[in-house]
Design a protein around this motif. Structure first.
Motif, PDB file in Angstrom:
ATOM      1  N   ARG A  77       0.839  -1.201   0.000  1.00 50.43           N
ATOM      2  CA  ARG A  77       0.000   0.000   0.000  1.00 50.43           C
ATOM      3  C   ARG A  77       0.877   1.254   0.000  1.00 50.43           C
ATOM      4  NH1 ARG A  77      -3.562  -3.162   3.354  1.00 50.43           N
ATOM      5  NH2 ARG A  77      -5.614  -3.333   2.319  1.00 50.43           N
ATOM      6  N   GLN A  78       1.908   1.245   0.822  1.00 52.69           N
ATOM      7  CA  GLN A  78       2.817   2.387   0.874  1.00 52.69           C
ATOM      8  C   GLN A  78       3.550   2.548  -0.458  1.00 52.69           C
ATOM      9  OE1 GLN A  78       5.345   1.624   4.248  1.00 52.69           O
ATOM     10  NE2 GLN A  78       3.621   1.482   5.669  1.00 52.69           N
ATOM     11  N   GLY A  79       3.989   1.418  -1.024  1.00 54.29           N
ATOM     12  CA  GLY A  79       4.682   1.471  -2.299  1.00 54.29           C
ATOM     13  C   GLY A  79       3.803   1.980  -3.419  1.00 54.29           C
ATOM     14  N   TRP A  80       2.538   1.563  -3.402  1.00 51.41           N
ATOM     15  CA  TRP A  80       1.572   2.045  -4.408  1.00 51.41           C
ATOM     16  C   TRP A  80       1.463   3.568  -4.329  1.00 51.41           C
ATOM     17  CZ3 TRP A  80      -2.260  -0.645  -7.574  1.00 51.41           C
ATOM     18  CH2 TRP A  80      -3.245   0.202  -8.108  1.00 51.41           C
ATOM     19  N   ALA A  81       1.276   4.094  -3.117  1.00 45.29           N
ATOM     20  CA  ALA A  81       1.123   5.542  -2.948  1.00 45.29           C
ATOM     21  C   ALA A  81       2.359   6.282  -3.446  1.00 45.29           C
ATOM     22  CB  ALA A  81       0.859   5.871  -1.473  1.00 45.29           C
ATOM     23  N   MET A  82       3.543   5.760  -3.134  1.00 47.22           N
ATOM     24  CA  MET A  82       4.784   6.393  -3.581  1.00 47.22           C
ATOM     25  C   MET A  82       4.896   6.349  -5.098  1.00 47.22           C
ATOM     26  SD  MET A  82       7.437   4.909  -0.729  1.00 47.22           S
ATOM     27  CE  MET A  82       8.867   5.667  -1.513  1.00 47.22           C
TER      28      MET A  82
END
Length: 220
Positions: A77-82
């Motif tokens: 999820r964090q990687g997607w946002a980044m």
């Protein structure tokens, strides 16, 4: 010299767009001969590919993937946002990385991002929360993420609905992942077992391949 060429081409790209990154423009800015670029990068496409990878370097440096003890789904999820944020901030670089599909290959920048994504997905499989085969999950998440970035880029910047990214992400994650509860579907268990097959020595390579195929079919 390689770094100077990349930085010059990157500046041209961000300032004036892809068409501005020409051999003549780069050589004129650096006072070098065209063969220098060809010797280092092969051709213009090779230069553009490396410019995109160079542009992604700062992004990649801040995202090292799953670490022991981390929740792989939350990390994704964090990687997607980044990833989405980077694409919106650097549309020219992003377009080089993902906007020119090539059969059988992709850009070095896209490959680097895919390697991080695959690490996350493989860990999810090892944890028993992956509901589909690894390659299917990687393709689904990649396709959705890239589609979100290009869809948002096509909108006027002041009219972008950033909640679209979260809604699509959660829809894809619901299809790709399962949970660890006793009542979880068989897909998670099947993909966890397939992940463990990689280190199994009791089976022959052919037996591992056959069992892996059966496990993939269980979740289809």
């Amino acid at each position: 010299m390689r770094l100077r060429i990349l930085e010059t081409a990157h500046d041209l790209l961000n300032r004036d767009g892809r068409d501005a990154v020409t051999t003549r423009a780069v050589t004129s800015a650096l006072h070098i001969q065209a063969p220098t670029i060809y010797r280092i990068f092969g051709d213009k496409q090779g230069l553009l590919d490396q410019v995109a990878l160079h542009g992604f370097s700062a992004h990649l440096a801040t995202w090292t993937g799953w670490t022991p003890g981390a929740d792989p789904v939350e990390s994704m999820r964090q990687g997607w946002a980044m990833h989405v944020e980077w694409g919106l901030r650097h549309p020219q670089v992003y377009s080089i990385a993902y906007g020119d599909p090539r059969v059988g290959s992709s850009s070095p920048a896209a490959d680097a991002i895919d390697a991080i994504l695959r690490t996350q997905v493989e860990q999810a499989a090892a944890d028993g929360v992956l509901a589909v085969p690894v390659e299917v999950a990687v393709s689904m998440v990649r396709a959705a993420g890239v589609g979100v970035v290009f869809t948002l880029l096509a909108m006027p910047s002041d009219a972008r609905d950033l909640s679209l990214s979260e809604r699509i992400r959660e829809s894809i994650f619901a299809a790709v992942f399962t949970d660890r509860s006793p009542g979880a579907d068989r897909g998670g268990a099947a993909m966890q077992l397939k992940r463990e097959l990689e280190g199994a020595t009791a089976l022959s390579p052919n037996e591992r391949a056959l069992l892996g195929d059966w496990l993939d079919r269980l979740v289809q």
